[in-house]
Each structure stands twice: as C-alpha cells, then as structure tokens.
Design a protein around this motif. Structure first.
Motif, PDB file in Angstrom:
ATOM      1  N   VAL A  83       0.857  -1.184   0.000  1.00 27.22           N
ATOM      2  CA  VAL A  83       0.000   0.000   0.000  1.00 27.22           C
ATOM      3  C   VAL A  83       0.897   1.239   0.000  1.00 27.22           C
ATOM      4  N   THR A  84       0.701   2.091  -0.996  1.00 26.64           N
ATOM      5  CA  THR A  84       1.535   3.286  -1.096  1.00 26.64           C
ATOM      6  C   THR A  84       0.856   4.526  -0.521  1.00 26.64           C
ATOM      7  N   ALA A  85      -0.471   4.545  -0.495  1.00 27.23           N
ATOM      8  CA  ALA A  85      -1.173   5.734   0.019  1.00 27.23           C
ATOM      9  C   ALA A  85      -2.580   5.349   0.456  1.00 27.23           C
ATOM     10  N   VAL A  86      -3.002   5.884   1.614  1.00 29.35           N
ATOM     11  CA  VAL A  86      -4.385   5.781   2.081  1.00 29.35           C
ATOM     12  C   VAL A  86      -4.879   7.207   2.258  1.00 29.35           C
ATOM     13  N   LEU A  87      -5.867   7.591   1.470  1.00 30.56           N
ATOM     14  CA  LEU A  87      -6.243   9.000   1.354  1.00 30.56           C
ATOM     15  C   LEU A  87      -7.426   9.397   2.235  1.00 30.56           C
TER      16      LEU A  87
END
Length: 352
Positions: A83-87
């Motif tokens: 996972v690279t980003a959780v917005l």
C-alpha cells in the motif's frame, strides 16, 4: 347530691371537650397529610375539555431489530502488493468514484510496456499478411497462383489477425489488473473502517476500507407467520429508532428459515443522517383490530412511573391513574382506568 351532680357535669363537659379536641386534631392531621399533587388535582384545570370515545384501533406486536444501512461495502483488491497511500480516515464523507487507496503496481507498468510491444509486432504481422494475401488473390485471379498458395495466404492472414486480437486482449486484462491498484468508492457515503496504512502489504481479498451509505436504513425483524400474513410490500408501518418514532416502508417479507418465523424488511429514509446506523429499532406490526379509548398525548400527566389523566366530573377535576396502551405521534390508547363518555381535560401548555 349537689357535689355528685356537679362531678357528672364536669366529666361530661370534659368528655365533650376531649372529643372536640380529637376532632380538631384529626382535621388538622388530615389537612396536613394532603399531598400537593392532591391539592393540585382538586383545583380546576385550565385547558380544553373533551369527551373520550370508543375507537377501533389496530392491535400490534412490537418486533425488535437493528437499523442497518442498505448499502455497505468492504473494499479489497485482487492485487498483491504494498500500500503506497491511504487517502481517507474513519468518518470521512466520500463521493462515488473517489480514490481512497493506492497500491504499488510498478510490475504491471513494466508488463504493460511488454504487451504494448507485442501489439505493435502483431499489427506489423497483420499488415504483412494482409498485403501478401492481396497479392496472391490477384495472382490467383490471373491463374498465376495455385489454389494451395491462396489458401496458405488466407490462413496466414487469419493467424496474424488472431495474434493481434490476442495481444489486444492481453492488454485489456492487464489494464483491468492495473485498475485494482487504485481503490475507489463504489458509492457516496462515510468511511467506517480503515484496515491498512501506507507500507502495509495488501493481499487479494483482504479487507482494506469499509464505506457505508446511511441515507436509507433497513430494519429487519422476525415475527410469526400469523402476524405477517396481512403485510404487503410498500405498506407503511410505525417504528422507532433509538426511541424516536419513524415511518418504515415494507421492502419484503421472506421466510426466516427457522420454524414458523418470517423476516420483515422495512426501509427508513435517513437523508439528513438523523438516525445512527446500528441503532436499536422496533417495528410495530398490526395483527388485529380492537376497541380502545384514545386520548391526546398532551392530556397525559406523569409522576414518576405513574401515568394518568385529569377527569372532569360534577364534583370537579380529579387526577386518575390509568394504564396506557399503544401510542402514536399524537394519541395514546388507554387500556384501563378510563371509560368512553367520560370527560378529560387537556391542560394548556402554560398550565402543564
């Protein structure tokens, strides 16, 4: 004789005086023991007098359930990656199609370049095969080529066309897989769970984010077959969510799969979000019709756990404790303690 008569007279006067003092004392104790509530009930009530009537109402049973959102999705992915980003965070409002989370898909990007090269090669082979087939067709028309040569050229063109379609299909499959690297909201709602953070490893099918649309709630309750026999889809029932009265529309009645029980699903509009999802709910199911005495809710007086009404008679206004039955937004049925034809008082707002 005189002294004896005087003694009797003195005793008699003392006895009368004693009775008088006892009566006065008893009266004082009686007035002293009168409660303020009794004194208030004895005074005329300022309000509106009304005669209660015998009314036919629906006998109901209350079935308990939980108010859950109709739309709720726990989102996952078919990819395996970091996972690279959780917005988003819990409680965030999201719109349909909004990006919620991204997963590392660099390997798919490399494969996309390879598939793109394969498509270019397939295009070139398809053009070459088409040119060769056109040449052989012309020669065959002039009897300068054999039937076997024409068939071979047509077969080569068909194979080149199939190769191009296969390369294009591979690209479509790859693009579909790349789309799983971006997790989006399937509908507008609120994020209720964030199961991962940047750096976590996402596995296929593992829960990542939960989105809930609470604009319409569904209440599911169970009841016996006799109780639901008269229910129909689209019928409006009275219900409560966290004790707040609401109108619930029957979505369907289906067998519960346990004995003679049926599940009643009813929906409640919740556009403003005034009702919390997961709240306790009660649905009132009408099962029969019965006679009852209805009184306005404003006429009911309460004192602790006691409920009553002010009854007006020829001797004045008197508070009478009664037992209440089913209730609506405006009226309540009195199951005992009040008869049709009696007059009750609805106190003015200032008098309550």
């Amino acid at each position: 004789m005189t002294s004896t008569k005087t003694l009797f007279t003195t005793l008699a006067l003392a006895t009368v005086a004693g009775f008088s003092l006892a009566a006065c004392s008893g009266a004082k104790e009686k007035y002293a023991s009168a409660s303020p509530a009794d004194a208030a009930a004895a005074r005329p009530v300022v309000g509106t007098a009304m005669i209660v009537r015998d009314t036919v109402i629906d006998a109901i049973i209350d079935a308990s359930g939980v108010a859950e959102p109709i739309q709720q999705a726990t989102l996952s992915t078919k990819l395996m990656g970091t996972v690279t980003a959780v917005l988003v965070h819990e409680g965030d409002a999201v719109r349909a199609g909004q990006t919620l989370l991204r997963i590392d898909a660099r390997d798919l990007t490399a494969k996309a370049a390879q598939v793109g090269a394969s498509i270019a090669e397939a295009h070139a082979m398809e053009r070459e095969a088409a040119t060769h087939a056109a040449r052989i067709r012309a020669l065959y028309a002039d009897s300068a080529a054999t039937r076997a040569q024409l068939d071979a050229a047509e077969t080569g063109l068909a194979r080149a066309d199939a190769g191009l379609r296969a390369a294009q299909a591979a690209l479509g499959e790859l693009e579909a897989m790349r789309s799983y690297a971006t997790v989006t909201a399937p509908f507008g709602g609120v994020v209720t769970s964030r199961a991962v953070d940047p750096g976590a490893f996402a596995a296929p099918g593992a829960p990542l984010i939960t989105v809930q649309d609470g604009s319409t709630l569904r209440i599911s309750v169970s009841a016996a077959g006799d109780a639901v026999r008269a229910l129909e889809r689209g019928q409006t029932l009275t219900a409560t969510i966290d004790g707040v009265p609401v109108s619930a529309v029957i979505e369907g009645v289906v067998p519960a799969g346990v004995g003679n029980l049926f599940t009643v699903n009813a929906t409640v509009a919740n556009r403003a979000g005034q009702y919390r999802t997961g709240s306790a709910a009660v649905v009132s199911i009408p099962v029969a019709r019965e006679h009852a005495v209805l009184v306005p809710n404003a006429a009911i007086v309460r004192e602790g756990d006691l409920t009553g009404v002010i009854v007006r008679s020829a001797t004045g206004d008197d508070r009478r404790w009664v037992r209440l039955g089913v209730s609506t937004a405006t009226h309540t049925a009195v199951s005992s303690g009040l008869k049709a034809g009696e007059t009750i008082m609805v106190p003015n707002a200032a008098a309550r």
